[in-house]
Design a protein around this motif. Structure first.
Motif, PDB file in Angstrom:
ATOM      1  N   PRO A  74      33.984  25.112  40.710  1.00 55.90           N
ATOM      2  CA  PRO A  74      33.834  26.188  41.697  1.00 55.90           C
ATOM      3  C   PRO A  74      35.200  26.807  42.030  1.00 55.90           C
ATOM      4  O   PRO A  74      36.162  26.094  42.302  1.00 55.90           O
ATOM      5  N   HIS A  75      35.254  28.135  41.994  1.00 56.50           N
ATOM      6  CA  HIS A  75      36.506  28.828  42.300  1.00 56.50           C
ATOM      7  C   HIS A  75      36.220  30.200  42.881  1.00 56.50           C
ATOM      8  O   HIS A  75      35.132  30.742  42.714  1.00 56.50           O
ATOM      9  N   GLU A  76      37.224  30.734  43.552  1.00 55.85           N
ATOM     10  CA  GLU A  76      37.139  32.090  44.105  1.00 55.85           C
ATOM     11  C   GLU A  76      38.071  32.992  43.303  1.00 55.85           C
ATOM     12  O   GLU A  76      38.926  32.513  42.557  1.00 55.85           O
ATOM     13  N   HIS A  77      37.889  34.309  43.483  1.00 60.44           N
ATOM     14  CA  HIS A  77      38.775  35.259  42.786  1.00 60.44           C
ATOM     15  C   HIS A  77      39.641  36.051  43.763  1.00 60.44           C
ATOM     16  O   HIS A  77      40.639  36.623  43.368  1.00 60.44           O
ATOM     17  N   LYS A  78      39.204  36.162  45.032  1.00 57.06           N
ATOM     18  CA  LYS A  78      39.916  36.947  46.054  1.00 57.06           C
ATOM     19  C   LYS A  78      39.923  38.448  45.746  1.00 57.06           C
ATOM     20  O   LYS A  78      40.790  39.189  46.220  1.00 57.06           O
ATOM     21  N   VAL A 123      32.173  32.388  45.598  1.00 60.07           N
ATOM     22  CA  VAL A 123      32.646  31.197  44.876  1.00 60.07           C
ATOM     23  C   VAL A 123      31.609  30.899  43.795  1.00 60.07           C
ATOM     24  O   VAL A 123      30.414  30.861  44.086  1.00 60.07           O
ATOM     25  N   HIS A 124      32.086  30.718  42.567  1.00 61.75           N
ATOM     26  CA  HIS A 124      31.132  30.348  41.520  1.00 61.75           C
ATOM     27  C   HIS A 124      31.681  29.261  40.600  1.00 61.75           C
ATOM     28  O   HIS A 124      32.876  29.084  40.452  1.00 61.75           O
ATOM     29  N   ALA A 125      30.722  28.520  40.020  1.00 62.67           N
ATOM     30  CA  ALA A 125      30.995  27.632  38.894  1.00 62.67           C
ATOM     31  C   ALA A 125      30.251  28.265  37.730  1.00 62.67           C
ATOM     32  O   ALA A 125      29.224  28.915  37.931  1.00 62.67           O
ATOM     33  N   VAL A 139      35.744  41.980  34.413  1.00 63.28           N
ATOM     34  CA  VAL A 139      36.699  42.948  34.962  1.00 63.28           C
ATOM     35  C   VAL A 139      36.907  42.609  36.441  1.00 63.28           C
ATOM     36  O   VAL A 139      35.952  42.595  37.222  1.00 63.28           O
ATOM     37  N   TYR A 140      38.136  42.320  36.815  1.00 59.91           N
ATOM     38  CA  TYR A 140      38.496  41.963  38.191  1.00 59.91           C
ATOM     39  C   TYR A 140      39.327  43.107  38.765  1.00 59.91           C
ATOM     40  O   TYR A 140      40.243  43.592  38.107  1.00 59.91           O
ATOM     41  N   LEU A 141      39.017  43.461  40.005  1.00 58.81           N
ATOM     42  CA  LEU A 141      39.718  44.613  40.599  1.00 58.81           C
ATOM     43  C   LEU A 141      40.990  44.160  41.311  1.00 58.81           C
ATOM     44  O   LEU A 141      41.104  44.240  42.538  1.00 58.81           O
TER      45      LEU A 141
HETATM   46 FE   LIG Z   1      35.334  33.142  37.899  1.00 60.88          FE
END
Ligand SMILES: [Fe+2]
Length: 180
Positions: A74-78, A123-125, A139-141
């Motif tokens: 599990p992690h976040e990207h912010k 938050v996803h795994a 794609v992350y902003l």
């Molecule tokens: Fe991710």
């Protein structure tokens, strides 16, 4: 037009730079993945599971393959994350943080041609579903490798610094996942 990483990066950068970035990036992914098999056959074979295609202050663009025998912790990207799958199925196990505890809120399996978005607090795994690897454009902003963000302990939900060492250590085989 035949898919290429280069042309996708160019289009995704333009989409992310506009005033309605989320809308533009989602619509680009949907358009590019309208024929997911064509994308899958145009993407060069890759030794690494996760390839960084481009990153600046505005956008980070990855080609991510997830194996079915390992679940990323599990992690976040912010920042907003937009995921468009072109091969296999990407299983997203979604959590919410509540009083320092990780609560499972949903599991979303994203299939070829589908686009899935996660907000900055999400938050996803993640893993490949159905016994096969999945592959997707992510794609992350924002500048994903340059923000401080967290991993979350599978059982206690405690936040741990996102480092590659911690990330690798917390990977989990699917049959050892805690019951949420
Ligand atoms: Fe991710």
């Amino acid at each position: 037009m035949v898919f290429s990483h280069e042309s996708f990066v160019e289009a995704a950068r333009a989409a992310a730079a506009g005033p309605k970035a989320t809308q533009a990036v989602r619509s680009l992914l949907k358009q590019v993945l309208a024929d997911p098999k064509a994308v899958a056959s145009a993407v060069p074979s890759q030794a690494e599971d996760e390839i960084l295609l481009f990153e600046d202050e505005t956008v980070s663009i990855w080609n991510c393959r997830f194996q079915p025998d390992v679940v990323m912790p599990p992690h976040e990207h912010k920042m907003d994350a937009h995921i468009g799958v072109f091969r296999g199925a990407e299983k997203n196990i979604l959590f919410r943080r509540e009083d320092g505890v990780l609560r499972h809120v949903a599991t979303k399996t994203v299939h070829p041609g589908e686009v899935f978005s996660i907000g900055p607090d999400g938050v996803h795994a993640v893993t490949g579903d159905g016994g096969k690897p999945s592959q997707a454009l992510h794609v992350y902003l924002g500048p994903l490798t340059r923000v401080r963000r967290g991993l979350f302990d599978w059982v206690t939900g405690a936040e741990i610094d996102f480092t590659m060492e911690n990330f690798d250590r917390m990977k989990m085989p699917p049959d050892r996942l805690p019951v949420f």
